[in-house]
Design a protein around this motif. Structure first.
Motif, mmCIF file in Angstrom:
data_model
loop_
_atom_site.group_PDB
_atom_site.id
_atom_site.type_symbol
_atom_site.label_atom_id
_atom_site.label_comp_id
_atom_site.label_asym_id
_atom_site.label_seq_id
_atom_site.Cartn_x
_atom_site.Cartn_y
_atom_site.Cartn_z
ATOM 1 N N THR A 107 -15.031 80.112 -4.519
ATOM 2 C CA THR A 107 -15.259 79.878 -5.944
ATOM 3 C C THR A 107 -13.981 80.079 -6.765
ATOM 4 O O THR A 107 -13.621 79.218 -7.569
ATOM 5 N N LEU B 233 -19.723 78.405 -2.293
ATOM 6 C CA LEU B 233 -19.248 78.062 -3.627
ATOM 7 C C LEU B 233 -20.334 78.428 -4.639
ATOM 8 O O LEU B 233 -21.468 77.989 -4.520
ATOM 9 N N TYR C 289 -19.119 79.210 -11.943
ATOM 10 C CA TYR C 289 -18.046 78.372 -12.481
ATOM 11 C C TYR C 289 -18.493 77.683 -13.778
ATOM 12 O O TYR C 289 -17.786 77.701 -14.782
#
Length: 95
Positions: free
Chosen positions: A90, A32, A37
């Motif tokens: 992600t 991730l 993000y």
């Protein structure tokens, strides 16, 4: 003939055991990219594409998705900690 059947049954049991372990019990490693993000959300907020309420809702939703993924046999690693390999989640989590 008896030995051949014994060997065949042993191979079948071994293959089935490995498949079941890998499918249901072995930890799955996923990647991730939290920084990517956060940068995307920050950019949208700074450009006025979302207000503070939407920002909080989006971050809470992100946290809930990460928690739901990590509740099983899943190990989540940061992108910066992984040299290669691992499924990148992600985009899936960011939706």
């Amino acid at each position: 003939m008896r030995e051949a059947i014994t060997i065949l049954i042993s191979i079948m049991i071994t293959v089935a055991s490995i498949y079941i372990y890998h499918s249901y019990f072995a930890p799955k490693i996923v990647v991730l990219d939290i920084a990517q993000y956060i940068q995307g959300v920050e950019k949208d907020f700074m450009e006025g594409k979302m207000d503070e309420k939407q920002l909080k809702r989006k971050l809470l939703s992100f946290r809930n998705r990460v928690e739901s993924i990590s509740s099983g046999n899943v190990v989540i690693l940061r992108r910066s900690a992984v040299i290669s390999g691992g499924e990148d989640i992600t985009e899936d989590v960011a939706r």
